[in-house]
Design an enzyme around this catalytic site. Structure first.
Site, mmCIF file in Angstrom:
data_model
loop_
_atom_site.group_PDB
_atom_site.id
_atom_site.type_symbol
_atom_site.label_atom_id
_atom_site.label_comp_id
_atom_site.label_asym_id
_atom_site.label_seq_id
_atom_site.Cartn_x
_atom_site.Cartn_y
_atom_site.Cartn_z
ATOM 1 N N HIS A 147 -7.438 -5.515 -1.497
ATOM 2 C CA HIS A 147 -6.225 -4.789 -1.108
ATOM 3 C C HIS A 147 -5.214 -5.714 -0.429
ATOM 4 C CE1 HIS A 147 -3.953 -1.184 -0.482
ATOM 5 N NE2 HIS A 147 -3.922 -1.322 0.821
ATOM 6 N N SER A 177 0.832 -1.197 0.000
ATOM 7 C CA SER A 177 0.000 0.000 0.000
ATOM 8 C C SER A 177 0.871 1.253 0.000
ATOM 9 C CB SER A 177 -0.962 -0.045 1.195
ATOM 10 O OG SER A 177 -1.990 0.903 1.065
ATOM 11 N N ASP A 215 -9.186 -4.556 -5.924
ATOM 12 C CA ASP A 215 -8.757 -3.743 -4.772
ATOM 13 C C ASP A 215 -9.820 -2.678 -4.497
ATOM 14 O OD1 ASP A 215 -7.490 -2.014 -2.975
ATOM 15 O OD2 ASP A 215 -5.526 -2.306 -3.884
#
Length: 814
Positions: A784, A677, A750
Site C-alpha cells: 500500500h 489511498s 497492495d
C-alpha cells in the site's frame, strides 16, 4: 492476443506513449531529488525506563528493491518471512549506539551475527535491553533466522545470545519482573521442513453459506486452499520458552543462558504473566480456519497455566469460535480484551457485549467489564458498565483508581471515567468530548513503568500529568499539565514557545521531562528540561542548504457553506512576492459530525520540513507550490454523510484554489490535485465531478465501491442498503466524466483492505475505453505504501514528469 496500439486523444502538442508501451526499467527523478531522498534519516530512539540511557537506532533512508523482493508468504491476512520465521518487513534498521544520558558518552553495539535490527526492548530495571534481527549464515544466501540478544548497559561491548530461533509470526518476547528472565515464542525443536506444495491439486476449494448473515470487510492475503492452511499452521506454530540469564560473578564477561519449555508447540497469538509471577495467560489459535477472514478472527482458546508447572491442568478462560456473523461496526459476543489486573496477584479482567455485539440495538449499557480472581472458582464479578462501546482500561499508581474508556459510535464521541475501587463515591468523567475535537483534547495521561514492566498512570502526591498537542486556531502548541483527576483542577507546567515545535516524549523523576524539539529549518533533537536548564541529548541532522529559502505557512480559508478550512502552504526556494507557480493540492478527506470540529486547525508551520520517501514536497525542488494537508471535511450525520461526499469535496477544493489564486501564488489553469489511498479516491472523484484541476495524481486508491460492499472508511451501510450512495461516490462509475489526465500508481501486492490493485487497473481500462487520458504505474513487490529505493525514486520521477507535462506548458518540447 491482439495488442491495441491506438493513441490517446492529443491534449498536448506531442503524442503520449501508446497504450501498450512497456517501460524501460526504473526511472530517476532530477539529481537534487535523488540527493534529498538518499540523505540518511535521524536515528530513532529508545529510552530506558529510568531515563538514564538511550539507544540510538540507526536507519537507512530506503531499502533496495532486492531486499523488498525477498521471499514472502501471504497467508490469513499476514505477510510472513519464511526464512526468518517472522512477520515480513520491507527493511531493517542498521545499527545500535548506547548513549549514557548523564555523560552523553556513546558505545557502539556489536551486532554479532545479526544483519539488521527489527526491534529493541528495555528490561524493566533498565539494566539491559534486548534486540532482535535476522542473521544471514553464508549458506543461506540471504536473510537467516531471527536472533534474540540482550546487552548489559554496564558491559555494552558484549551481549547475551538468548536464542537464534525466535518466532515472531504471531508472538514475540517479553521481559519478566526482575529483568533476568525473558518469555518468548521460538521455532519448535525439530520442526522439520515446511509442507511441500502439491504438484497436483487434491480437489477444489469449497465454501458454503446457509442463511447466516455475516458481512465481512474486503481483506487481502487470505487463505485460499488446504495447502495454504497447512503452510500457515507450520509457520505460525511455536513453543513458549522461558529463558534465564545467568551472570557469572567470578567472570563477568561470561554470560550463560538456560531455558525450559513452558508451553508446548501451538499457534500462540498472545501471552502474559500475572503480577504474582506464577500464572501465565495464553491464547492459542486453532482450526478450523476460514477463507474469508483473517487469522485474528480464527477460533482460539484462552487459558491460564501454572508457569512453574506447565503440566498442571490449565483453567480455560474462553473457547472462542470463528468470528462470523458480526454486524457492521459491531463486536463479537463473548469475552474480549482478556488481561491481568495490575493491582492484584492474579485476577483476570475482560469485557463482554451487552447488546449482542450489535451497535444498532438499544440497550442501557453496551459493555460490561468483569473480574475473576485465582483460583478462578465461583462466578466472575461484574465491575464496570459502559454506556457505549468499551475502548479499554487504564490503571493509576493508586490501586483505588481505574479508568474506563468508551466510544459513542452515533455521535463519534469519546469518554473516559475514573472509578474508585475502595471508596463509595460517584465515578468522575475525566474526558468527555467529540473524538475529532482537537481543541478540547486534554492530552494523554503520562505513565511510569513498574518493576514488573507494567505501565501505570503516574501520580505524584495524588496528581497526574497530561501531555498534548495543544491545537488551537493559531496551530499546535504542545504542553505539559499537572492535573487533579478527581476535581479536574489543572496547572500548566510548560508549553511550546512561538516559532518552534517542541513536544513532551517522557517524564523523568521529580520535575525532569524530555522533549523532541524542531523548527521549520532545524531537524528534531531530543532535550532534557531540568528547571531552567535545557540539555540537548541528540544532534540535529543538517538540513538541505536551500531549506531556509522555502516559505512555509499555516493558512486558513472558508468553504462556501461557511466551514473553516486550512492547509500548510509551501512556496519553493527563492520565492518572490507576486510570483505565481504551478500548484499541487495534496489532501485526504475526513469525516465530522459538525462544522465546528471540521473547521478546527491542526498542525504547525514550525514543524521541520523533512522531505523523504514518497513525500510530494519534493515538488518544491522543481518550482511547485504545495498546499499540503488541505482539509477536505465531509460533515453530516454519521449514517448518511457520504450522500453529499462529492459536493463537499468539490466545495473544499474550490475554496483551496480560490485562496491560492486570490493570494497571488497560483493560476486557475495550473492546479493539480493528489492523494494517497482515500486521498486517491478523492482525487479521481474531483476529476470526474469538477473542472477545477488540470490533472491529478492518485496513489493506491479504491475507485469502485461495489467491490467493498460491506462498508468503506466510515461508511456504515452496505451496498444493498445504499446502492445510490455507493454508485455516486465511485469514480469508476463516472469514468466517462474524467476528462482531465490522471496518473495512477499502485503497488502490485497492495494488502490494504479495499485497495486491491485491480481497483487501479479497472479504472485505467475504463478511462481508456471512454477516450480519456491516464497513465498507470504498477510497482513490483510493493504494497500500500512504497518502500524500495528504486520504487520511490521512480514514483517521484513519474510524478514530476506528469505534472510538468500539464502544468508547465512553457517547458513542453515543440
Amino acid at each position: 492476443m491482439l495488442t491495441t496500439l491506438t493513441l490517446l486523444p492529443l491534449f498536448l502538442p506531442f503524442a503520449p506513449p501508446s497504450l501498450a508501451s512497456i517501460g524501460d526499467g526504473y526511472k530517476l527523478p532530477p539529481p537534487e531529488v535523488v540527493e534529498l531522498l538518499d540523505a540518511a534519516p535521524s536515528p530513532r530512539i529508545s529510552m530506558s525506563p529510568d531515563r538514564k540511557w538511550m539507544v540510538l537506532i540507526e536507519r537507512n533512508a530506503m531499502p533496495s528493491i532486492a531486499e523488498v523482493s525477498r521471499p514472502m508468504l501471504r497467508l490469513a491476512g499476514l505477510r510472513i518471512d519464511p526464512v526468518a520465521s517472522a512477520r515480513y518487513r520491507t527493511g531493517y534498521d542498521r545499527g545500535l549506539v548506547l548513549r549514557n544520558l548523564e555523560t552523553l558518552e556513546d558505545t557502539r553495539i556489536d551486532l554479532g551475527e545479526v544483519t539488521g535490527i527489527a526491534s529493541v526492548s528495555w528490561a524493566p530495571d533498565s539494566s539491559r535491553f534486548a534486540f532482535t534481527g535476522p542473521s544471514a549464515p553464508p549458506e543461506s544466501g540471504g536473510r537467516g533466522t531471527t536472533e534474540l540478544y540482550a546487552v548489559d548497559v554496564d558491559r555494552p561491548t558484549g551481549w547475551w545470545r538468548i536464542t537464534p530461533r525466535l518466532n515472531t509470526v504471531l508472538g514475540g518476547f517479553d521481559w519478566l519482573a526482575g529483568s533476568d528472565q525473558i518469555l518468548a515464542t521460538v521455532v519448535p525443536e525439530g520442526r522439520g521442513e515446511a509442507p511441500a506444495e502439491p504438484r497436483v491439486p487434491s480437489g477444489p476449494s469449497v465454501q458454503e453459506t446457509a442463511g447466516q448473515t455475516s458481512p465481512v470487510r474486503t481483506f487481502q492475503d487470505l487463505l485460499k486452499n488446504p495447502y495454504d492452511a497447512d503452510l500457515f499452521e507450520f509457520h505460525a506454530t511455536s513453543e513458549l520458552r522461558l529463558f534465564d540469564l545467568e551472570p557469572n560473578e567470578q567472570n563477568p564477561a561470561s554470560r550463560g543462558v538456560s531455558s525450559r519449555v513452558v508451553g508446548p508447540a501451538a499457534m500462540y497469538s498472545s501471552f502474559g504473566v500475572a503480577p504474582d509471577g506464577e500464572h501465565l495467560l495464553v491464547t492459542r489459535i486453532e482450526r478450523p480456519f476460514s477463507y474469508l477472514l483473517t487469522y485474528w478472527s480464527f477460533p482460539s482458546t484462552t487459558e491460564v497455566q501454572n508457569l512453574g508447572d506447565p503440566k498442571e491442568e490449565a483453567h480455560v478462560v474462553e473457547h472462542k469460535p470463528l468470528d462470523a456473523g458480526i454486524p457492521i461496526g459491531g463486536v463479537r459476543e463473548g469475552r474480549r480484551s482478556i488481561q491481568w489486573h495490575p493491582h492484584a496477584p492474579a485476577t483476570l479482567l475482560w469485557v463482554e457485549a451487552q447488546d449482542g455485539g450489535d451497535p444498532k440495538r438499544e440497550v442501557e449499557s453496551r459493555d460490561q467489564w468483569f473480574a475473576h480472581a485465582a483460583p478462578f472458582t465461583g462466578e466472575p464479578e461484574a465491575r464496570w458498565a459502559t454506556e457505549h462501546r468499551a475502548r479499554g482500561l487504564a490503571f493509576t499508581e493508586d490501586p483505588a483508581h481505574v479508568i474506563t474508556s468508551e466510544y459513542d459510535r452515533d455521535r463519534r464521541w469519546t469518554r473516559s471515567i475514573l472509578h474508585d475501587e475502595l471508596r463509595d463515591v460517584e465515578p468522575v468523567a475525566i474526558e468527555d468530548r467529540a473524538s475529532a475535537d482537537r481543541y478540547g483534547n486534554p492530552g494523554r495521561l503520562m505513565t511510569r513503568q513498574r518493576a514488573d514492566g507494567r505501565s501505570l498512570v503516574r501520580l505524584d502526591e495524588g496528581l497526574a500529568y497530561r501531555a498534548g498537542s495543544g491545537s488551537s486556531p493559531a496551530g499546535d502548541f504542545p504542553f505539559l499539565d499537572r492535573v487533579d483527576l478527581l476535581s479536574g483542577a489543572t496547572e500548566r507546567l510548560w508549553q511550546c514557545a512561538e516559532g518552534e515545535y517542541e513536544s513532551v516524549v517522557a517524564l523523568g523523576e521529580g520535575m525532569l521531562f524530555y522533549t523532541s524539539r524542531e523548527s521549520a529549518t532545524e531537524a528534531p533533537v531530543y532535550r532534557l528540561h531540568s528547571g531552567d536548564q535545557i540539555v540537548n541529548l541528540t544532534e540535529a541532522t543538517p538540513p538541505p542548504a536551500w531549506l531556509d529559502e522555502v516559505h512555509k505557512e499555516l493558512v486558513t480559508y472558508e468553504r462556501s457553506d461557511g466551514v473553516p478550512l486550512s492547509a500548510t502552504l509551501y512556496l519553493p526556494p527563492g520565492h518572490v512576492e507576486g510570483q505565481r507557480y504551478p500548484l499541487m493540492v495534496w489532501a485526504y478527506p475526513r469525516e465530522f459530525n459538525d462544522p465546528g470540529t471540521a473547521g478546527q486547525v491542526s498542525g504547525s508551520s514550525a514543524r521541520y520540513t523533512r522531505i523523504s520517501g514518497l513525500s510530494h514536497l519534493a515538488l518544491l525542488t522543481q518550482g511547485y507550490a504545495v498546499m499540503d494537508g488541505a482539509t477536505m471535511p465531509v460533515v453530516g450525520d454519521a449514517e448518511t454523510m457520504n450522500d453529499t461526499f462529492r459536493e463537499q469535496i468539490v466545495a473544499s477544493a474550490q475554496a483551496a484554489i480560490d485562496f491560492a489564486v486570490e493570494r497571488g501564488i497560483a493560476d486557475r489553469d495550473r492546479c493539480a490535485v493528489g492523494g494517497h489511498s482515500y486521498g486517491a479516491f478523492m482525487t479521481a472523484n474531483l476529476l470526474a465531478h469538477s473542472d477545477l484541476f488540470a490533472t491529478g495524481v492518485a496513489r493506491s486508491g479504491a475507485y469502485n465501491r461495489t467491490l467493498t460492499p460491506f462498508g468503506f472508511q466510515s461508511e456504515r451501510r452496505s451496498f444493498w442498503e445504499a446502492p445510490d450512495a455507493y454508485f455516486s461516490v465511485s469514480p469508476f462509475m463516472h469514468a466517462d466524466k474524467i476528462n482531465e489526465p490522471l496518473l495512477m500508481i499502485h503497488g502490485e501486492i497492495d494488502n490494504n483492505s479495499g485497495t486491491f490493485p485491480i481497483q487501479s487497473e479497472r479504472l485505467y481500462q475504463a478511462i481508456q475505453g471512454n477516450g480519456g487520458q491516464a497513465r498507470l504505474v504498477m510497482l513490483p513487490a510493493e504494497s500500500h505504501g512504497y518502500r524500495a529505493r528504486e520504487s520511490v525514486l521512480h514514483v517521484q520521477a513519474e510524478t514530476i514528469e506528469w505534472l510538468d507535462r500539464f502544468l508547465k506548458p512553457e517547458e513542453r518540447p515543440d
